[in-house]
Write an enzyme that holds these catalytic residues in place. Structure first.
Site, PDB file in Angstrom:
ATOM      1  N   CYS B  95      -0.387  -8.239   6.953  1.00  0.00           N
ATOM      2  CA  CYS B  95       0.363  -7.495   5.943  1.00  0.00           C
ATOM      3  C   CYS B  95       1.837  -7.908   5.893  1.00  0.00           C
ATOM      4  O   CYS B  95       2.121  -9.020   5.494  1.00  0.00           O
ATOM      5  CB  CYS B  95       0.199  -5.997   6.184  1.00  0.00           C
ATOM      6  SG  CYS B  95       0.515  -5.015   4.708  1.00  0.00           S
ATOM      7  N   ARG B 129      -1.088   0.866  -4.976  1.00  0.00           N
ATOM      8  CA  ARG B 129      -1.468   0.301  -3.680  1.00  0.00           C
ATOM      9  C   ARG B 129      -2.958   0.054  -3.641  1.00  0.00           C
ATOM     10  O   ARG B 129      -3.738   0.813  -4.217  1.00  0.00           O
ATOM     11  CB  ARG B 129      -1.151   1.285  -2.547  1.00  0.00           C
ATOM     12  CG  ARG B 129       0.302   1.357  -2.142  1.00  0.00           C
ATOM     13  CD  ARG B 129       0.470   2.250  -0.925  1.00  0.00           C
ATOM     14  NE  ARG B 129       0.336   1.506   0.317  1.00  0.00           N
ATOM     15  CZ  ARG B 129       1.317   0.792   0.862  1.00  0.00           C
ATOM     16  NH1 ARG B 129       2.501   0.718   0.273  1.00  0.00           N
ATOM     17  NH2 ARG B 129       1.133   0.148   1.990  1.00  0.00           N
ATOM     18  N   HIS B 196      -5.897  -4.668   8.089  1.00  0.00           N
ATOM     19  CA  HIS B 196      -5.167  -4.018   9.180  1.00  0.00           C
ATOM     20  C   HIS B 196      -6.032  -3.730  10.386  1.00  0.00           C
ATOM     21  O   HIS B 196      -7.239  -3.830  10.361  1.00  0.00           O
ATOM     22  CB  HIS B 196      -4.614  -2.676   8.689  1.00  0.00           C
ATOM     23  CG  HIS B 196      -3.228  -2.792   8.148  1.00  0.00           C
ATOM     24  ND1 HIS B 196      -2.158  -3.014   8.963  1.00  0.00           N
ATOM     25  CD2 HIS B 196      -2.744  -2.732   6.896  1.00  0.00           C
ATOM     26  CE1 HIS B 196      -1.067  -3.072   8.233  1.00  0.00           C
ATOM     27  NE2 HIS B 196      -1.389  -2.911   6.960  1.00  0.00           N
TER      28      HIS B 196
END
Lengths: 480, 252
Positions: B95, B129, B196
């Site tokens: 990220c 997002r 993630h």
């Protein structure tokens, strides 16, 4: 007029839903707010209100404060089931009178003890106009839903500025303590006694894992310099200072001192609380075990002392009475809730975020009566869809102290299984949420007699677990 | 006994969504093979020299925290990191850490943040997002392929320069930008991804590839990694795939 219609509608909806066997802890308020957005201000006006917010320990703290106020002679109304958004709080303000927790002995008055979600607090603090606002701590909590921690801190600050409340805030949490900056005249701090913390840390060095747990808020937001810690309790909590600008953890009015014997993981562990303003010190038993509950108990004693001072005038024995009352508290819904099954016990510790799971694992690792550990992980919207937060938790430093038998379930059981295996431990039995009950039965049957099955569920898996336990063992529904 | 040094960049600032799980995976899967592991924390103000580390890990952070370290990364450590990437040091970045390898990050209000410029890619922030479970196809050698799973949570849209290879192909989810089906970047021995948290624990084929690349560099091309247990990773992956396929996951 609008407010009257709104309140009347809420009452009717509540009664209807209750007849249908529902908890009805949020819908009546939601409708009332639709009819009259002003309903919270109108209903809160003139009432004694204390709010409790922060990412961890809200429910436990609210519950303890309620119990303590009861002991001290106050009737209490609270949003017991964790209905802590505007809708739940409106419901409590409108319909709460039917569920007053009565004072022991003659009543000195009525207090609303309201657990408030951090984001909701920003919007409803002003209309609520509380006498006291408690902020427990700020740890990372479902960042995908709530956004950044500094943003949460700013939301709370905004809420506070709409009120003239006295703030009862944690001096060991750099983010929470920063709420006192510019609001010095109405801030009351609680935290660990600084000298006692340094010597305790020296005598009880924390076990280290492979890598340190993910830390929040360990840099000074002004100087962008890493805080130095003279001593730490857990996470980012401790006696911090910025080597650049000198900002430091404030000296608390209410300070906790660790006890000389025993361990905070044991119920009844004795520690002391100082009221430095009046030069007083009291020994108190930790009724709800766990090192984090030292902070919670301390926060409650601080909040109740400050609130009773405001309601009754400053007298020296408020502190003493608050300390005494803290020995009369019980655990809240799903938070260290314990019940007996024949010669064994079952204890539920809700874990919603890394700090909560870290503290609960530490507690299970330290407890004398641990029989086995059952971890439940769901990923519904209310839990946060992302379960990768379990990797923020330092399982490794507790691995060798966890019980022999570990069980996992929930929608994301396989992620939890992987996490446990990575810390070097095996899992005795695992399966998705459809196997929750049979794995519970197995855990209970394999738990040695006289010992406790510790269950650590996240939010929706706790609701499912509790529904199963209500059916099996007849423990109370949450709104009763 | 072989030894591997893992450089954990800015662990006190870039540690969102369980990113430290990736470092744990590298460490645990080395130790299970009796490879000695040293984890070096490299944060603001810490020294970094080429050759200090065998594998570097850079995670993602909250905006306020990325503001604290971005000068240190771009201006102070930037030249060394660029040179390490060029010479083939293994890096795994997630990220924010991945975005910072590129040329720049343009926020949705137009503000441009200069990045390392180690790889030909750039990122543009958008309001919406991407927050969802993900499934990818990863082909370590261009022939065989592995199905990997993860979870993405980002507002940045990353675009790879001409001829720059993505790390994986998107099967489910948005990947780099939600348009071109690419996920992450692979440049020499450096990998970037938007996935993630538990990516390396859950996808041990990638973890082992990173370890093997690093160990071959250090101990010669003949070095072969011993096979070990997956610790339940395949089951976790299958459970995640089932969870995603039955529609329980929610695309926001």
């Amino acid at each position: 007029m609008r407010n009257k219609i709104a309140a009347a509608s809420a009452v009717i909806i509540r009664k209807t839903l209750r007849l249908m066997g529902k908890g009805a802890t949020t819908l009546p308020g939601k409708i009332a707010l639709k009819i009259s957005p002003d309903i919270i201000r109108s209903k809160a006006s003139g009432k004694n209100i204390i709010t409790i917010t922060g990412t961890n320990g809200k429910t436990t703290t609210s519950h303890m404060i309620s119990d303590m106020l009861n002991t001290l002679g106050y009737d209490v109304i609270n949003n017991i089931s964790g209905a802590n958004l505007a809708s739940g709080i409106a419901t409590t303000l409108i319909c709460g009178r039917e569920e007053v927790k009565k004072a022991k002995g003659d009543s000195k008055g009525l207090v609303y003890v309201l657990e408030t979600d951090e984001a909701a607090f920003a919007k409803i603090a002003k209309p609520l106009s509380p006498k006291v606002c408690v902020v427990t701590n700020l740890f990372r909590d479902q960042l995908d839903r709530y956004g950044e921690l500094t943003h949460t801190r700013d939301l709370i600050a905004g809420g506070i500025d709409g009120t003239s409340a006295t703030l009862v805030i944690n001096s060991d949490d750099s983010l929470v303590a920063s709420l006192g900056i510019g609001r010095e005249d109405r801030s009351v701090f609680f935290g660990m006694d600084k000298k006692a913390l340094i010597s305790y840390e020296k005598d009880h060095p924390a076990k280290k894992g492979i890598i340190p747990p993910s830390a929040d808020a360990v840099f000074c937001p002004e100087c962008k310099v890493r805080y130095e810690y003279k001593a730490r309790t857990y996470g980012h909590l401790g006696d911090f200072y910025c080597p650049s600008c000198g900002r430091k953890s404030p000296d608390p009015r209410f300070a906790a001192i660790y006890g000389e014997e025993g361990n905070p993981a044991f119920e009844g562990y004795k520690f002391s609380i100082k009221d430095t303003k009046n030069g007083l010190m009291e020994e108190v038993p930790l009724k709800i075990p766990g090192s984090h509950n030292i902070y919670n108990t301390l926060g409650c004693v601080a909040a109740v002392t400050v609130l009773t001072e405001k309601m009754e005038g400053e007298k020296e024995d408020h502190f003493e009475k608050a300390c005494d009352a803290s020995s009369e508290v019980k655990a809240a819904f799903g938070r260290m809730e314990k019940f007996k099954v024949k010669d064994k016990e079952v204890c539920i510790l809700l874990v919603k975020n890394p700090a909560g799971l870290d503290r609960s694992l530490q507690f299970v690792a330290d407890s004398k009566d641990t029989g086995c550990l059952y971890l439940l992980l769901n990923s519904n919207f209310a839990d946060g869809k992302d379960v990768s937060w379990i990797w923020d938790v330092d399982f490794e430093s507790k691995a060798e102290d966890l019980p022999e038998n570990i069980y996992v379930s929930g929608q994301r059981y396989a992620d939890m299984n992987l996490r446990v295996r990575y810390c070097g431990r095996d899992v005795r039995e695992k399966g998705d949420e459809t196997h929750m009950k049979e794995i519970f039965d197995k855990a209970l049957s394999e738990c040695p007699s006289g010992k406790c099955v510790y269950i650590l569920p996240n939010y929706t898996s706790m609701l499912a677990l509790r529904a199963m336990l209500v059916k099996e063992f007849g423990i109370k529904d949450f709104w009763k | 006994m072989e030894k591997i040094v893992i450089g954990h960049f800015y662990p006190d600032l870039l540690n969102l969504y369980g990113d430290r799980g990736n470092v744990l995976a590298l460490a645990v899967r080395s130790r299970l093979r009796d490879i000695e592991v040293e984890i070096r924390n490299i944060s603001v103000g810490d020294d970094l020299k080429e050759g200090d580390i065998d594998i570097g890990f850079i995670g993602g952070g909250q905006d306020s925290e990325q503001n604290i370290m971005s000068d240190d990364l771009v201006k102070v450590k930037g030249p060394v990191i660029k040179s390490m990437i060029e010479s083939g040091t293994v890096f795994f970045t997630v990220c924010g850490g991945y975005q910072m390898l590129g040329k720049y990050y343009k926020e949705h209000d137009g503000k441009v943040i200069e990045c390392l410029g180690a790889i030909d890619l750039y990122t543009e922030g958008e309001k919406e997002r991407f927050i969802n479970d993900t499934v990818y196809e990863f082909s370590p050698d261009g022939k065989s392929s592995v199905t990997c799973v993860g979870f993405e949570n980002h507002s940045g849209r990353t675009y790879l320069g001409e001829g720059v290879m993505p790390f994986m192909k998107v099967v489910k989810g948005h990947g780099n930008n939600g348009k071109d089906g690419t996920e992450g970047v692979r440049y020499k021995n450096t990998f970037g991804t938007y996935s993630h948290g538990s990516f390396l624990p859950k996808n041990p084929e990638v973890t082992d590839l990173l370890l093997e690349l690093a160990l071959k560099r250090k101990y010669g091309e003949d070095y072969i990694l011993k096979p070990i247990d997956d610790l339940g990773a395949k089951e976790a992956r299958e459970a995640a795939l089932k969870y995603i396929e039955t529609g329980k996951e929610q695309m926001i």
